[in-house]
Design an enzyme around this catalytic site. Structure first.
Site, PDB file in Angstrom:
ATOM      1  N   TYR A  14       0.826  -1.211   0.000  1.00  0.00           N
ATOM      2  CA  TYR A  14       0.000   0.000   0.000  1.00  0.00           C
ATOM      3  C   TYR A  14       0.852   1.250   0.000  1.00  0.00           C
ATOM      4  O   TYR A  14       2.064   1.189   0.234  1.00  0.00           O
ATOM      5  CB  TYR A  14      -0.960  -0.007   1.195  1.00  0.00           C
ATOM      6  CG  TYR A  14      -0.325   0.288   2.541  1.00  0.00           C
ATOM      7  CD1 TYR A  14       0.492  -0.644   3.181  1.00  0.00           C
ATOM      8  CD2 TYR A  14      -0.522   1.514   3.175  1.00  0.00           C
ATOM      9  CE1 TYR A  14       1.059  -0.367   4.413  1.00  0.00           C
ATOM     10  CE2 TYR A  14       0.044   1.797   4.412  1.00  0.00           C
ATOM     11  CZ  TYR A  14       0.832   0.856   5.020  1.00  0.00           C
ATOM     12  OH  TYR A  14       1.408   1.127   6.239  1.00  0.00           O
ATOM     13  N   ARG A  20       8.403   3.966  -4.524  1.00  0.00           N
ATOM     14  CA  ARG A  20       8.434   2.963  -3.450  1.00  0.00           C
ATOM     15  C   ARG A  20       7.440   1.839  -3.724  1.00  0.00           C
ATOM     16  O   ARG A  20       7.719   0.671  -3.481  1.00  0.00           O
ATOM     17  CB  ARG A  20       8.149   3.622  -2.096  1.00  0.00           C
ATOM     18  CG  ARG A  20       8.346   2.656  -0.927  1.00  0.00           C
ATOM     19  CD  ARG A  20       8.279   3.357   0.402  1.00  0.00           C
ATOM     20  NE  ARG A  20       6.962   3.920   0.641  1.00  0.00           N
ATOM     21  CZ  ARG A  20       6.696   4.803   1.608  1.00  0.00           C
ATOM     22  NH1 ARG A  20       7.646   5.210   2.424  1.00  0.00           N
ATOM     23  NH2 ARG A  20       5.472   5.262   1.759  1.00  0.00           N
ATOM     24  N   ARG A  49      -7.705 -20.614  -1.702  1.00  0.00           N
ATOM     25  CA  ARG A  49      -6.622 -20.460  -0.737  1.00  0.00           C
ATOM     26  C   ARG A  49      -5.512 -21.487  -0.947  1.00  0.00           C
ATOM     27  O   ARG A  49      -5.719 -22.684  -0.781  1.00  0.00           O
ATOM     28  CB  ARG A  49      -7.155 -20.557   0.691  1.00  0.00           C
ATOM     29  CG  ARG A  49      -6.104 -20.220   1.745  1.00  0.00           C
ATOM     30  CD  ARG A  49      -6.708 -20.191   3.140  1.00  0.00           C
ATOM     31  NE  ARG A  49      -5.730 -19.803   4.138  1.00  0.00           N
ATOM     32  CZ  ARG A  49      -4.881 -20.661   4.724  1.00  0.00           C
ATOM     33  NH1 ARG A  49      -4.912 -21.944   4.429  1.00  0.00           N
ATOM     34  NH2 ARG A  49      -4.012 -20.225   5.624  1.00  0.00           N
ATOM     35  N   LYS A  61       6.499  -2.085   1.901  1.00  0.00           N
ATOM     36  CA  LYS A  61       5.323  -1.507   2.581  1.00  0.00           C
ATOM     37  C   LYS A  61       4.124  -2.436   2.427  1.00  0.00           C
ATOM     38  O   LYS A  61       3.221  -2.195   1.620  1.00  0.00           O
ATOM     39  CB  LYS A  61       5.036  -0.108   2.027  1.00  0.00           C
ATOM     40  CG  LYS A  61       4.137   0.722   2.916  1.00  0.00           C
ATOM     41  CD  LYS A  61       4.233   2.188   2.561  1.00  0.00           C
ATOM     42  CE  LYS A  61       3.223   3.055   3.270  1.00  0.00           C
ATOM     43  NZ  LYS A  61       3.374   3.101   4.720  1.00  0.00           N
ATOM     44  N   GLU A 113      11.949   2.303  14.353  1.00  0.00           N
ATOM     45  CA  GLU A 113      11.112   3.404  13.865  1.00  0.00           C
ATOM     46  C   GLU A 113       9.798   3.358  14.634  1.00  0.00           C
ATOM     47  O   GLU A 113       9.606   2.521  15.516  1.00  0.00           O
ATOM     48  CB  GLU A 113      10.864   3.257  12.358  1.00  0.00           C
ATOM     49  CG  GLU A 113      10.161   1.967  11.991  1.00  0.00           C
ATOM     50  CD  GLU A 113      10.026   1.741  10.483  1.00  0.00           C
ATOM     51  OE1 GLU A 113       9.933   2.716   9.719  1.00  0.00           O
ATOM     52  OE2 GLU A 113       9.998   0.562  10.080  1.00  0.00           O
ATOM     53  N   LEU A 152      11.189   1.194   7.139  1.00  0.00           N
ATOM     54  CA  LEU A 152      10.629   1.646   5.864  1.00  0.00           C
ATOM     55  C   LEU A 152      11.348   2.936   5.453  1.00  0.00           C
ATOM     56  O   LEU A 152      11.556   3.818   6.282  1.00  0.00           O
ATOM     57  CB  LEU A 152       9.132   1.923   6.029  1.00  0.00           C
ATOM     58  CG  LEU A 152       8.432   2.296   4.723  1.00  0.00           C
ATOM     59  CD1 LEU A 152       8.245   1.061   3.845  1.00  0.00           C
ATOM     60  CD2 LEU A 152       7.088   2.953   4.991  1.00  0.00           C
TER      61      LEU A 152
HETATM   62  N1  PDD Z   1       2.946   4.909   7.339  1.00  0.00           N
HETATM   63  N2  PDD Z   1       7.638   3.720   8.851  1.00  0.00           N
HETATM   64  C1  PDD Z   1       6.512   2.999   8.846  1.00  0.00           C
HETATM   65  C2  PDD Z   1       6.526   1.668   9.512  1.00  0.00           C
HETATM   66  C3  PDD Z   1       5.351   3.490   8.208  1.00  0.00           C
HETATM   67  O1  PDD Z   1       4.239   2.749   8.187  1.00  0.00           O
HETATM   68  C4  PDD Z   1       5.384   4.776   7.612  1.00  0.00           C
HETATM   69  C5  PDD Z   1       4.196   5.358   6.906  1.00  0.00           C
HETATM   70  C6  PDD Z   1       6.592   5.504   7.653  1.00  0.00           C
HETATM   71  C7  PDD Z   1       6.723   6.861   7.013  1.00  0.00           C
HETATM   72  O2  PDD Z   1       6.719   6.781   5.606  1.00  0.00           O
HETATM   73  P1  PDD Z   1       6.158   7.985   4.722  1.00  0.00           P
HETATM   74  O3  PDD Z   1       6.907   9.203   5.139  1.00  0.00           O
HETATM   75  O4  PDD Z   1       6.461   7.579   3.350  1.00  0.00           O
HETATM   76  O5  PDD Z   1       4.680   8.109   5.026  1.00  0.00           O
HETATM   77  C8  PDD Z   1       7.697   4.939   8.276  1.00  0.00           C
HETATM   78  C9  PDD Z   1       1.747   5.371   6.671  1.00  0.00           C
HETATM   79  C10 PDD Z   1       1.553   6.854   6.711  1.00  0.00           C
HETATM   80  C11 PDD Z   1       0.560   4.606   7.207  1.00  0.00           C
HETATM   81  O6  PDD Z   1       0.701   3.405   7.348  1.00  0.00           O
HETATM   82  O7  PDD Z   1      -0.504   5.186   7.446  1.00  0.00           O
END
Ligand code: PDD
Length: 280
Positions: free
Chosen positions: A33, A52, A100, A147, A179, A203
């Site tokens: 996503y 990405r 499945r 992601k 993170e 990420l």
């Molecule tokens: N999340 N690290 C993780 C684990 C994340 O899920 C996200 C983003 C980030 C930051 O990435 P970016 O700057 O590209 O949004 C870092 C999104 C916003 C979410 O899951 O809602």
């Protein structure tokens, strides 16, 4: 007013957006996503998000659900149909629908869905007060650079944070902060920004990438290295970045007040720089 959502080429009212119970996103979290912010009716960091996405798809050997031009057109159409001037567009691709079985199905066509969420991003009141963070063990899989929609560990981490009156959980692995559950993590010490380097452990945030560029342009030094939670307790400032929060000050970590409990000058400057560029 009901939103318009997108499901495999169709724009439909949100209560009519349906996915098969055999979708591999539902059965295996076999999907990826992206979340892209919209400010002033414009997409923020769209190209990095799509780069990405391309990488996530390719690492999982998953096909594109449509062309890149079609995907861009879909984002613009979703903004228009939902009159979205500020908020986010969520999009998800899964390996599609098949009976499945764990291995990849032969002829499944990827599923693509999207929806919008109107939100106050620039005038987020949390940015004025700063937010609280707790720490929690990082129990995720080893490929956090992809992601994927496999987000149970982040769900549990975020829930623990909310139950303790905090907004985010910083995850700890081998003694170091990786993170946040849905954001990248930073501390500031002696005017220098410190954040973990890119690897499979975190990420590669698109907001992080923009922040690096803006920091360089404005002479803010960023040191890429891992830091411990004890180092974070002792930091002058702390903050997080994500598409939905931009640059968000942190004023408390595990009950330790950071920078006297107020957003500090470095994070305030970085947030301002980011918003200025995003057109606010
Ligand atoms: N999340 N690290 C993780 C684990 C994340 O899920 C996200 C983003 C980030 C930051 O990435 P970016 O700057 O590209 O949004 C870092 C999104 C916003 C979410 O899951 O809602």
């Amino acid at each position: 007013m009901a939103r318009t959502v997108y499901v495999n080429g169709e724009y439909v009212p949100e209560n009519e957006g349906k996915i098969s119970i055999f979708d591999r996103g539902f059965l295996f979290a076999d999907g990826v996503y992206e979340v892209t912010a919209v400010i002033n009716g414009k997409l923020v960091d769209y190209d990095p998000h799509m780069e990405r996405l391309e990488r996530s798809l390719s690492e999982l050997r998953m096909g594109w659900p449509c062309t890149k031009d079609e995907l861009k057109a879909m984002h613009l159409e979703m903004m228009k149909r939902n009159a979205l001037t500020e908020g986010i567009i969520y999009m998800q691709v899964t390996r599609g629908i098949a009976d499945r079985q764990f291995n990849f199905p032969k002829d499944a066509k990827s599923t693509l869905i999207a929806f919008t969420q109107a939100m106050k991003l620039a005038e987020n009141p949390n940015a004025v007060t700063g937010v609280k963070v707790i720490s929690t063990p990082d129990i995720r899989w080893a490929r956090r650079d992809i992601k994927t929609v496999m987000l149970l560990a982040p769900v549990l981490g975020k829930q623990a944070a909310y139950e303790q009156g905090a907004n985010e959980a910083w995850m700890i692995e081998d003694g170091f902060v990786t993170e946040g559950t849905s954001s990248n993590a930073y501390i500031v010490k002696d005017g220098k920004v410190i954040t973990r380097g890119l690897s499979n452990s975190i990420l590669a945030g698109c907001t992080r990438r923009s922040l690096f560029r803006l920091a360089k342009e404005h002479g803010v030094v960023i040191e890429e290295r891992s830091f411990t939670i004890d180092e974070a307790y002792d930091a002058d400032e702390a903050f997080l970045t994500s598409a939905s929060q931009f640059v968000m000050p942190i004023v408390e970590i595990d009950g330790h007040r950071i920078g006297g409990g107020q957003p500090g000058p470095v994070v305030r400057k970085l947030r301002e720089m980011f918003l200025e560029e995003a057109g606010k």
